[in-house]
Every structure is written in C-alpha cells, then in structure tokens.
Design an enzyme around this catalytic site. Structure first.
Site, PDB file in Angstrom:
ATOM      1  N   GLU A 167     -27.534  -6.240 -11.125  1.00 41.52           N
ATOM      2  CA  GLU A 167     -26.500  -7.074  -9.975  1.00 41.52           C
ATOM      3  C   GLU A 167     -26.807  -6.991  -8.800  1.00 41.52           C
ATOM      4  OE1 GLU A 167     -21.890  -7.124 -10.142  1.00 41.52           O
ATOM      5  OE2 GLU A 167     -21.973  -6.420 -12.675  1.00 41.52           O
TER       6      GLU A 167
HETATM    7  C1  FCB Z   1     -19.650  -6.161  -8.851  1.00 39.37           C
HETATM    8  C2  FCB Z   1     -19.048  -6.744 -10.479  1.00 39.37           C
HETATM    9  C3  FCB Z   1     -19.518  -8.035 -10.603  1.00 39.37           C
HETATM   10  C4  FCB Z   1     -18.517  -8.972  -9.420  1.00 39.37           C
HETATM   11  C5  FCB Z   1     -19.812  -8.526  -8.336  1.00 39.37           C
HETATM   12  C6  FCB Z   1     -19.666  -9.377  -7.058  1.00 39.37           C
HETATM   13  O1  FCB Z   1     -18.575  -5.819  -8.314  1.00 39.37           O
HETATM   14  O2  FCB Z   1     -19.497  -5.821 -11.537  1.00 39.37           O
HETATM   15  O3  FCB Z   1     -17.938  -8.731 -11.293  1.00 39.37           O
HETATM   16  O4  FCB Z   1     -17.684  -9.158  -9.250  1.00 39.37           O
HETATM   17  O5  FCB Z   1     -19.405  -7.154  -7.929  1.00 39.37           O
END
Ligand code: FCB
Length: 803
Positions: free
Chosen positions: A376
């Site tokens: 992410e």
């Molecule tokens: C992370 C989460 C994801 C999303 C992002 C912004 O902590 O894993 O689900 O909410 O932040």
C-alpha cells in the site's frame, strides 16, 4: 532542443523486468452487500453502526457495491493495465460466526472474482485478514483471546482449499499494529476498546495467527507467503528535510524506542523469532507477558517469501523530558510526537517520499532474507470532478515522488519486487467514512459510477513503460556507493578525499563499489562525463512592481540561495521572467541545456512558469509553494501555522475583535496567511474582519483607516506583512489609539524595521535563509537523481511591545 540537452527525453527510469504493478483494496472498504449470501456481522459492522464512531455516521453497508459490480471493476483494472490486484477475503462471508463450515455463497464470490482476474491476466493477491473479524469471535474476546488465532488458521485452510489452485500470493494479516493499537489500545477503530495491556495481547495473538496461517499455507503448497505491516520510518524533525542529519543521543533513543514499538514489535518476532528488549520491558510494565507462551515465537517465526510494506508517512519524534506517554505508544514517556513541517495530504499526513527509500534500504539491510513488496502507498486529497475528469495532480505528484524513492532504493540494493497503490478506488476509509478519498479511480457513491482520475491514467503509462520518465540525468550518488559498500557516507567521503584514516580493507571495498557503480566524485570530471554544466538558473518570476520591489525579504532569499549554490560549486545565472517574452526566454534557456536545474522564485498563483518549466523535463525547485499543484518540489515556510500562531497569541492576550490586513489575493503566501488567520478564529467562533493591502506600508495604512471606519471598536490587528503592520501602526497613533492598550498588532516576516517600530512590532519570523538553502539542497538532490520531498519550515512567533 539542442545536442547539449541534459535531460534524455523519452527515456524511462526503468524498474526491474518482472516488477509487479498493481492496486489494493480491502473487503469491508469496498464490497458492501453486508447481508448478502449469508454473511455474518463483523466488528466493523457493529462499530460503524454505533453512533459517534464513524465520521458522519457512514457504514460499509453498501460501500462501492463491489460485491455486485466486481466484473465491471475487473474490466476497469484491465484497462488500467494492472498486473496484480490485492483484495481481502471477508472472514464473516466465509464463516459467519468465525468457526464451523463455510458458507457456499461467500466462497463462490471470491471464486468468481479470481476467475475474472485471471481471465483479464491480473494476478490475484489475497489478504486473509484486513480487520473484519467476525463479531461472534469478538464476543469471546476477539484478538485478546488466544483461541482467535487458531480459528484464523482454520479459516486460512478453508480459503486456500478453494482458491489455492489459482492464487499464488497470500498475505496473512494486514497491519497488526493498527488492528491492535487503534482497535484495542485507543479504541478509534473496531472493536473500540482502550487498554494498553489488551493492545499488546491482541498484537501477540495477531502475530500468532500469522504464524499459524503461514504454516497452513506452506503445508498446502502456497507459492508466496507474506505478512503486511504498516512500516513507518521514525525520524527527528530535522531528518524530515535532511535525512543525513545525525541526531543527538537523546533523540536517537527516542527514535529507537518508537521504532521498536511500531516496527520491530512485529518485524522481529516474524523474521527473527524474538521481541526487541525495549518492547518486552514495556509489555512487562503494561500488564505482563503471560500471554506469550513457550513455543509461540517459533510458531510466529515462519519462513516467509515477502514482506508487505504499507507506507504513508513517517513518524516524527524527539526527546522531551517530562512529556507524558502518547496513548498509541505505551511506554513513550519523555518523547514528543512532533508535527512535521512537510506538506500534508487530506489526512493531515506529512508527504515524505524519502521516508520510503530509507525504509526499503533499511529493511533489505536488516532483514535480507525476505523480498519486499509495497502492498500500500497512496494519498487522500480533496478531489474535484471537472466534467468527466478528476485532475488530481497532487496524487500523481505523490506517486511520482514515492516511485522515484522506491527506484532509488532498488538502485541502492533493496530487494523490492512490486508496488501496489492504495487504493484502486475511493472507498470506506474506516473512522473517516467516505470523506477521505484514496482512489486512483473516483467513485460517485450516489450512482456508483467509476471515473479513473488523472493519476490512474498516469499510472497506466507508468505500468506500460515499466517506469517513469527519466527526465533528468542520473548518476550514482554518494549514498548509493555507501549502501553498495555497506559503509557510512563519511567513510566513502574519506576514501574519496584520500584521507589516511580508513583501513586498506575498507578502502578496497569502497573503491570496488565506486568502480562498479561508475561513481564520479570529482566535479570537473563529473561535468565531462555527464555533460553537466554545473550552472543553475535562479529565476525570479512575476512583474517587479507586482511582487518584488517592496518585499524586503526578497533580497535575503536570493542572496542565500546564491551563496548556497556557489558553496556547492555551482555557477549561478540570475534571470528575470517579468513578461511573456522573459518567460519564454527562461524556458528556452533551461530547455536547451545551458543549466542543470532551476530554482524558481515565484509568488503568484497565476504564474504559468512552474508548469512550463516542468514540461521541459529539467529539474526545478520552487522557492515557495506553487499555487497550482505541479510535480515541482518546493521549500516553503509555514505561512498558515505562523499566521494562526500570531492570531492565537492575540486571542490569548484577551483580544476578541481581531481584524486582518491581508496581502494581495493572487499571492500564494497571502492566501495561506489569511487561511491561518481564519483557522485560528474559527476555533473561537469570533467573526473575521478583513481589509486587503498590497504589502506596502501605504497600503497597510489605507487598510487600517478602512478597518477603523468599518469597526471602530476593534481591539487587535493581524497584518500579513510587517510593512503593512507598520503602516497600520502609524494610522493607529494618528487616530489616538494606544498600542497595545487599545489595539494590539502583529505582523509577519520579522523584517529589520519590525524591531525599530514604535512600539516594537510583534511578528512571525519566517526562516527565509533556511528556506533558500533547503530549496537549493532539494534541487541538487534532484539533479543527482535522488528522491526529493517538499519541505515546509517552521516559523517562530516573536513577541514585542505591540501586543
Ligand atoms: C491502511 C489500511 C488501508 C487504508 C489505508 C489508508 O492503514 O491498511 O485499509 O485504510 O491505511
């Protein structure tokens, strides 16, 4: 462009050949269909339906309705060219009460989704736990109950049995720190409990669940097993803009303690089979370590193939004796969690791309056995739909900065295998509901219409080219040599400068790395090899009458930037772009390779030069934030915070009718200072009273006359510039008002005249010299191909007799 152009247009900053490009989501955030197909309630259903828990009472009941629209969503992913899609399986869709037989409909849904992805040539990456614990398990203690970890292993088996023939990459748990600390430690996430002892227990059981699940996956023959952590580089405020800064011993201890809590509490058990000592000591104090049973750490320490990294923002701390512990970091007494002065996203999270390169190189250095995958990375901004487009330049710039940082880390040896943006589409952002949009695809939650934002179109190009436009000559940096040789930067520099203090063995290692990377340390030699000009243009944009002649700090800025450049061995060409012809000249000069980069001083919102220069591909840094979001990094001072601090000071002095003399509305600085004024007043409910000046003394006097006419009983004035404040002072004295008894006054900038004014002027000191130096450092770093983060420097309130 001529042959001497230094930016190799059309070339790409290439990523490794089999690099994985994708996007991520999570079940509760997008699926909706909360009661379809026999799905049971999760802790997030309960939590979001509890009044007051989620902004505006939003819930995930419908979300993006992905459960029904998955086929269209996969088509959209294919159009964007995604190679991988990370999604999570909702445990309560498979086992409504967290145990027992699987519900057929739930498994069927993921089965169809996986087939659809494979048909579109997109690899499914499955997260098994992204926070939606079946409520029935929470009713028996949730993650504070050890049994939940064993239930999770059963769930893993069920899901793998069904999807394992087609899914190669498995992530066990997403962000156990967030689950345990925000869910059980401070209660802002589901299940909403608030106890440090419970948070540590939950964290341990989440780790145990990871270990047990990884065993199940391994036994079942899974190809790639991963754990995803919210890894967060911890740094001091100074290191945000200068990563090489060496902190004091006290600050280092603060950094280490927080690093242990947020990162190593999870990294070390999973990858080394032990908790860091500082974490054990804190756990002991917070309720003991009874929950850690013999053999647990061996179970947790399963061999895994990938470490999933969710990176958004660093954690900035420094030592501050007497500071009470931050509830999210039990045991963090004597540490101050400092706001950073970097620009922020709509979440208020500081944007620091260099944090990602630091993180990746550190992980590959400290945990070399595991491959890295960014699972992410992304940002929320306040997007605006304009017809059928969303021009989210801020988000594109965010990704561009972070991808450059990732690339730099790969070059320095980090084993990064892929990058997944958060998020594919706008969705339910947990406690923030639908108010914070992280998607590269816009979702209209009324109509469920999807609209790829500009950042998605840009990302599609990145994927297509397997990289970014190089757009600037790159050469190996000192850092790269240090990382390759496994020594400090200062060792490299000592070897290069021929100092005798380095052993022959290290000298050989460093020289080997120098040769391998083709590092050219000598600046004369460098300009031969890289066709560098070693010249930098310092461009002043905007018409002189408009902006500059009356800005007393302008010369300070230009002088400091020039000095800093010259000290770095650069020649400086000063250029004025005060007309259309002037701008064109600058653009052509920059594009034709006469200079290696541009420092741009531009104060006006409508200035087209930043965007025009960005198009030439030459490195540009702006002194001051450009009004329109471009990819141009900048160094600015905290105008909003500075203005707010001055107004809060006036409030603290008991003033209630506080007027503002604002600067010219087209100047970015003036807009920001006015915003700071408004923000400070907003908290108090007092109304704003505004007159506008043009930064000159005369305009301040005129504005003051008008204000006294409009509101004869006002008792304070904040002027967005010292000269205007001094003009106002004169009018106040002419009109018989005593300063500060009748009317208190504060300015901004701390020009020399401020301290000689009668009475001496309270003002906000903006660190202009530092700002100029920071901009130059950003530019040099950029020319060297390193990742850069824009920076905003703190201001300081200077209280004198006028308030
Ligand atoms: C992370 C989460 C994801 C999303 C992002 C912004 O902590 O894993 O689900 O909410 O932040």
């Amino acid at each position: 462009m001529t042959a001497t152009t230094i930016s190799a247009k059309g070339e790409t900053l290439a990523f490794p050949q089999d690099f994985v490009w994708g996007a991520a989501t999570a079940a509760y955030q997008i699926e909706g269909a909360a009661r379809d197909g026999g799905r049971g309630p999760s802790i997030w259903d309960t939590f979001s339906h509890t009044p007051g828990r989620i902004a505006d009472g939003h819930t995930g009941d419908v979300a993006c309705d992905h459960y029904h629209r998955y086929a269209d969503d996969v088509r959209m992913m294919a159009e964007l060219g995604l190679g991988a899609y990370r999604f999570s399986v909702a445990w309560p869709r498979i086992q409504p009460s967290g145990a027992g037989p699987a519900v057929a409909d739930g498994l069927d849904f993921y089965d169809r989704l996986v087939d659809e992805l494979l048909a579109a040539d997109i690899s499914p990456y499955v997260t098994l736990y992204h926070w939606d614990l079946p409520q029935a398990l929470e009713d028996r203690g949730g993650w504070t109950n050890r049994d939940t970890a064993y239930r999770f292993a059963d769930f893993t088996r069920i899901v793998h049995d069904r999807l394992g023939d087609r899914v190669g990459t498995w992530m066990t748990i997403n962000e156990p720190w967030v689950s345990s600390v925000l869910g059980y430690g401070i209660g802002i996430h589901a299940p909403g409990r608030a106890s440090a002892a419970e948070a540590f227990r939950a964290a341990h059981h989440l780790l145990l669940a990871h270990g047990l699940s990884a065993q199940v996956l391994r036994d079942a023959g899974a190809r790639e097993i991963a754990l995803t952590l919210n890894l967060t580089p911890v740094m001091t405020p100074g290191q945000v803009s200068d990563p090489d800064l060496v902190p004091s011993a006290e600050d280092s201890e603060a950094v280490n303690r927080i690093d242990c809590l947020i990162n190593r509490q999870f990294l070390d058990p999973a990858l080394r089979g032990k908790y860091p000592d500082p974490v054990l000591a804190i756990m002991e104090r917070m309720g003991g370590v009874d929950h850690i049973r013999d053999g647990d750490l061996e179970t947790i320490n399963q061999p895994i193939d990938l470490l999933g990294i969710n990176y958004y923002t660093p954690c900035v701390v420094r030592s501050e004796p007497g500071e009470p512990a931050n509830a999210a970091y039990p045991g963090s007494e004597d540490i101050l969690f400092s706001g950073t002065h970097a620009p922020t996203t709509a979440m208020g999270w500081a944007i620091v791309p260099t944090g990602l390169s630091q993180l990746l190189t550190r992980l590959s250095r400290d945990y070399p056995e595991v491959g890295l995958l960014v699972t992410e990375n992304g940002a929320a901004f306040n997007d605006v739909v304009a017809g059928d487009r969303v021009h989210d330049a801020d988000r594109t710039a965010f990704f561009e900065g972070h991808l450059r940082a990732a690339h730099a880390a790969i070059e320095a040896g980090a084993d990064l295998r892929g990058f997944l943006v958060w998020s594919l589409m706008d969705n339910f952002e947990w406690a923030e509901g639908y108010n914070k949009r992280f998607g590269i695809v816009h979702v209209d939650f009324e109509t469920q219409q999807r609209l790829p934002k500009d950042s998605a179109l840009w990302y599609r190009e990145v994927i297509r080219h397997n990289g970014l436009h190089r757009e600037r000559a790159r050469r190996p940096t000192l850092e790269a040599v240090a990382a390759r040789a496994g020594v400090s930067r200062s060792t490299v520099s000592r070897v290069i400068n021929g100092e005798g203090t380095v052993s022959d063995e290290f000298r050989a290692i460093v020289m080997h790395a120098v040769n391998e990377l083709g590092y050219v340390p000598n600046s004369a030699a460098r300009s031969l090899v890289t066709r560098r000009t070693d010249s930098i243009a310092l461009v002043v944009s905007g018409s002189p009458t408009e902006a500059r002649a009356d800005d007393p700090l302008f010369s300070v800025t230009v002088r400091s930037a020039t000095r800093e450049l010259e000290e770095s061995g650069k020649r400086v060409t000063l250029m004025l772009a005060d007309s259309a012809a002037g701008r064109l000249r600058v653009e052509q000069y920059a594009a034709s390779g006469h200079v290696d980069g541009v420092v741009l001083v531009s104060a006006h919102g409508t200035d087209p030069l930043p965007a025009a220069l960005a198009r030439t591909g030459i490195p540009v840094v702006s002194l001051g934030r450009p009004a329109v979001a471009t990819q141009t990094p900048y160094a600015d001072v905290d105008n909003v915070g500075g203005a707010a601090s001055a107004v809060r000071h006036l409030l603290a002095r008991g003033r209630r009718r506080i007027a503002a003399i604002a600067g010219p509305p087209e100047a970015v600085t003036a807009q920001e200072r006015l915003r700071g004024y408004r923000e400070a007043l907003r908290d108090t409910g007092h109304r704003s009273i505004i007159a506008v000046g043009d930064l000159t003394l005369a305009s301040g006097a005129d504005a003051m006359r008008q204000l006294l006419h409009d509101d004869p009983v006002l008792d304070a004035v904040f002027a967005a510039g010292d000269l205007m404040a001094i003009g106002a002072l004169r009018v106040l004295s002419e009109s018989g008002r005593r300063v500060p008894d009748d009317v208190a006054i504060a300015g901004f900038d701390d020009i020399e005249a401020a301290s000689y004014a009668v009475p001496a002027l309270t003002t906000v000191r903006a660190p202009r010299e530092e700002q100029a130096r920071a901009a130059v450092r950003l530019l040099l770093r950029q020319i060297d191909g390193g990742p850069v983060s824009s920076t905003i420097l703190p201001t300081e309130l200077v209280i004198r007799e006028s308030s």
